[in-house]
Design an enzyme around this catalytic site. Structure first.
Site, PDB file in Angstrom:
ATOM      1  N   LYS A 103      -8.977  29.328  -3.412  1.00 38.86           N
ATOM      2  CA  LYS A 103      -9.974  30.366  -3.109  1.00 38.86           C
ATOM      3  C   LYS A 103      -9.470  31.679  -3.676  1.00 38.86           C
ATOM      4  O   LYS A 103      -8.262  31.884  -3.800  1.00 38.86           O
ATOM      5  CB  LYS A 103     -10.155  30.503  -1.588  1.00 38.86           C
ATOM      6  CG  LYS A 103     -11.465  31.113  -1.190  1.00 38.86           C
ATOM      7  CD  LYS A 103     -12.581  30.088  -1.168  1.00 38.86           C
ATOM      8  CE  LYS A 103     -13.902  30.671  -0.748  1.00 38.86           C
ATOM      9  NZ  LYS A 103     -14.873  29.627  -0.402  1.00 38.86           N
TER      10      LYS A 103
HETATM   11  P1  NAD Z   1     -23.982  35.645   0.165  1.00 41.17           P
HETATM   12  O1  NAD Z   1     -23.226  36.818  -0.307  1.00 41.17           O
HETATM   13  O2  NAD Z   1     -24.998  35.046  -0.728  1.00 41.17           O
HETATM   14  O3  NAD Z   1     -24.676  35.966   1.578  1.00 41.17           O
HETATM   15  C1  NAD Z   1     -23.942  36.496   2.647  1.00 41.17           C
HETATM   16  C2  NAD Z   1     -24.914  36.850   3.760  1.00 41.17           C
HETATM   17  O4  NAD Z   1     -24.149  37.270   4.901  1.00 41.17           O
HETATM   18  C3  NAD Z   1     -25.859  37.996   3.424  1.00 41.17           C
HETATM   19  O5  NAD Z   1     -27.162  37.674   3.862  1.00 41.17           O
HETATM   20  C4  NAD Z   1     -25.302  39.163   4.244  1.00 41.17           C
HETATM   21  O6  NAD Z   1     -26.303  40.073   4.641  1.00 41.17           O
HETATM   22  C5  NAD Z   1     -24.771  38.420   5.453  1.00 41.17           C
HETATM   23  N1  NAD Z   1     -23.800  39.218   6.205  1.00 41.17           N
HETATM   24  C6  NAD Z   1     -22.738  39.897   5.725  1.00 41.17           C
HETATM   25  N2  NAD Z   1     -22.120  40.545   6.724  1.00 41.17           N
HETATM   26  C7  NAD Z   1     -22.807  40.263   7.852  1.00 41.17           C
HETATM   27  C8  NAD Z   1     -22.679  40.630   9.216  1.00 41.17           C
HETATM   28  N3  NAD Z   1     -21.673  41.450   9.598  1.00 41.17           N
HETATM   29  N4  NAD Z   1     -23.574  40.164  10.116  1.00 41.17           N
HETATM   30  C9  NAD Z   1     -24.581  39.361   9.729  1.00 41.17           C
HETATM   31  N5  NAD Z   1     -24.756  38.968   8.451  1.00 41.17           N
HETATM   32  C10 NAD Z   1     -23.885  39.417   7.534  1.00 41.17           C
HETATM   33  O7  NAD Z   1     -22.870  34.553   0.558  1.00 41.17           O
HETATM   34  P2  NAD Z   1     -23.033  32.958   0.625  1.00 41.17           P
HETATM   35  O8  NAD Z   1     -22.560  32.404  -0.662  1.00 41.17           O
HETATM   36  O9  NAD Z   1     -24.372  32.607   1.161  1.00 41.17           O
HETATM   37  O10 NAD Z   1     -21.896  32.604   1.692  1.00 41.17           O
HETATM   38  C11 NAD Z   1     -22.117  32.674   3.090  1.00 41.17           C
HETATM   39  C12 NAD Z   1     -21.062  31.847   3.801  1.00 41.17           C
HETATM   40  O11 NAD Z   1     -21.132  30.484   3.334  1.00 41.17           O
HETATM   41  C13 NAD Z   1     -19.611  32.265   3.548  1.00 41.17           C
HETATM   42  O12 NAD Z   1     -18.861  31.975   4.697  1.00 41.17           O
HETATM   43  C14 NAD Z   1     -19.173  31.345   2.416  1.00 41.17           C
HETATM   44  O13 NAD Z   1     -17.769  31.184   2.340  1.00 41.17           O
HETATM   45  C15 NAD Z   1     -19.865  30.067   2.853  1.00 41.17           C
HETATM   46  N6  NAD Z   1     -20.042  29.080   1.791  1.00 41.17           N
HETATM   47  C16 NAD Z   1     -20.722  29.410   0.649  1.00 41.17           C
HETATM   48  C17 NAD Z   1     -20.915  28.442  -0.323  1.00 41.17           C
HETATM   49  C18 NAD Z   1     -21.713  28.717  -1.562  1.00 41.17           C
HETATM   50  O14 NAD Z   1     -21.991  27.771  -2.314  1.00 41.17           O
HETATM   51  N7  NAD Z   1     -22.132  29.935  -1.821  1.00 41.17           N
HETATM   52  C19 NAD Z   1     -20.396  27.148  -0.143  1.00 41.17           C
HETATM   53  C20 NAD Z   1     -19.730  26.837   1.052  1.00 41.17           C
HETATM   54  C21 NAD Z   1     -19.569  27.822   2.008  1.00 41.17           C
END
Ligand code: NAD
Length: 433
Positions: free
Chosen positions: A119
């Site tokens: 990561k």
């Molecule tokens: P992203 O940047 O696309 O979206 C993040 C979201 O979190 C946004 O809607 C933002 O407004 C919200 N957010 C941020 N701070 C916040 C808070 N304090 N309270 C409420 N909402 C808040 O990110 P993503 O890629 O969708 O990732 C989200 C989660 O999923 C992370 O934990 C990431 O590690 C995990 N994840 C992502 C993927 C992927 O393929 N993108 C895969 C596995 C896991």
């Protein structure tokens, strides 16, 4: 402990006693005890193989130079190249990235794909940078990491605040560091690229799609028809918005959403596509005209069948867990539940689909994209969908069997199943020399 603030909302005042990575270590130790994991294997998995920190200069639009700090943690590559996203966020730290890298090792082992865990991230609020600054920062970060990345060594992907465009910059910068006759192999240094640049059309939706596949398996076992299901989502970014759009197609009703800009609710249902367009235009869910604005506590208290955390770590604390009014927490985010929150969910009989199972769809389809690039294959979305479903269903059964066999909660069972897979490779191969 929690205290009321001026608006009557409650604010957590107790700092966690363990760091995020220490909590992952404790969770691994718990599962290791349950399955009597070989102590040598436990010792290897207890620490990342390498931790890289880089400070690198970037020219800003006004001509000044600003130095950024970035990290890449390579936790384990016993099963294949290090694999895991790159995050841009002010809270990125070596500890956070180490925890996220360890979860990637466990996730890939659990779904049994030939990848290890890594990561990375840069400590930055990307909303404060222009597009050209963001591009220059990304390219300098990749340049600073140098040979620590590579198509058969360490393969990043999107995470919080990074996307397909960021991945295209990474691939292009990496290619520029290779001799011309080797540049064709640069494409597979990263997954989650735009389709035009060698990406997979299945990747953007994959994590959300996987979350929905897992919810569907749970719903089947609990006789909870998807078309009657209600759910809430925290985070309406890549993972949360795709999960919501796919659940809409299945007839489930989205009743409340929260992101960094606020919380909204409509018990009659919020249209995920319309909300997605609003978020694209305005940067968050706040101000969405077809739902009521509510406060943070009201969001967590909203009655629903399923809650999907899809934002950041540490959101489901003991206090939040006590307020949730749902049957299932389906962890789209990595590490959204604190240990105290986890204990409270168990105490209250709320089911949990743990992160390393529930959000594994993304890395599974990243594997399909990497395979497509390394074998010069053409994308095959139908095949991807079928294989994703099959792989996740197998992992679900593996966790169910470990839970039953060892008498463990689902999170510990997921860790146990992943550790068993990693143990076999070490026991079969031995340790050099
Ligand atoms: P992203 O940047 O696309 O979206 C993040 C979201 O979190 C946004 O809607 C933002 O407004 C919200 N957010 C941020 N701070 C916040 C808070 N304090 N309270 C409420 N909402 C808040 O990110 P993503 O890629 O969708 O990732 C989200 C989660 O999923 C992370 O934990 C990431 O590690 C995990 N994840 C992502 C993927 C992927 O393929 N993108 C895969 C596995 C896991």
């Amino acid at each position: 402990m929690s205290v009321a603030n001026a608006t009557g909302s409650f604010v957590e005042t107790t700092a966690p006693t363990q760091s995020l990575f220490e909590r992952v270590q404790a969770q691994i130790a718990r599962a290791a005890r349950a399955i009597e994991l070989a102590p040598d294997v436990h010792a290897i998995l207890d620490k990342p193989m390498s931790r890289i920190a880089v400070n690198f200069p970037v020219r800003m639009d006004d001509g000044r130079v600003r130095t950024f700090t970035g990290y890449r943690v390579q936790h384990n590559n016993a099963l294949g190249p290090f694999k895991g996203g790159i995050r841009y966020h002010p809270a990125v730290s070596m500890d956070e990235v180490s925890a996220l890298a360890a979860w990637m090792t466990l996730k890939c082992a659990l779904v049994d794909i030939p990848f290890g865990g890594g990561k990375g991230g840069v400590q930055v609020d990307p909303s404060t940078l222009s597009q050209s600054e963001l591009q220059r920062m990304t390219r300098r970060f990749v340049y600073a990491l140098g040979p620590n990345l590579g198509p058969t060594y360490d393969v990043p992907a999107p995470d919080v605040n990074t996307d397909a465009r960021t991945m295209a910059w990474i691939a292009d910068t990496y290619a520029a560091t290779l001799p011309p006759h080797e540049r064709h192999r640069a494409m597979s240094v990263v997954t989650g690229k735009p389709v035009s640049a060698g990406g997979s059309p299945s990747r953007a939706k994959a994590t959300g799609q996987g979350v929905v596949e897992l919810i569907a398996l749970w719903a089947r076992d609990k006789a909870c028809p998807m078309e009657d299901m209600t759910y809430t989502v925290q985070g309406f970014g890549k993972v949360g918005s795709w999960a919501a759009r796919i659940l809409k197609d299945k007839g489930a009703r989205l009743v409340a959403v929260q992101d960094h800009t606020g919380s909204i609710r409509d018990p009659r249902g919020i249209d995920a596509d319309a909300l997605g367009e609003h978020v694209q235009r305005h940067g968050g869910v706040a101000g969405f005209p077809a739902a009521d604005a509510i406060d943070r506590d009201a969001f967590f208290e909203t009655p629903a069948d399923v809650f999907i955390p899809a934002a950041l770590e540490d959101q489901i604390t003991e206090r939040v867990a006590a307020r949730l009014n749902v049957r299932l927490v389906a962890e789209g985010a990595n590490g959204p539940t604190t240990p105290q929150g986890d204990a409270a969910l168990q105490h209250r009989g709320i089911d949990v689909l743990p992160d390393i199972l529930c959000n594994a769809g993304g890395v599974v389809v990243s594997y399909f994209e990497w395979r497509q690039n390394t074998t010069n294959d053409v994308p095959d979305p139908k095949r991807d969908d079928a294989q994703l479903r099959e792989i996740l269903a197998r992992a679900y059964e593996r966790v169910a069997a470990a839970s039953h066999g060892f008498g463990l909660d689902w999170r510990s069972a997921a860790y146990a199943a992943a550790l068993q897979r990693l143990e076999t490779v070490y026991l079969d191969r031995g340790i050099f020399p």
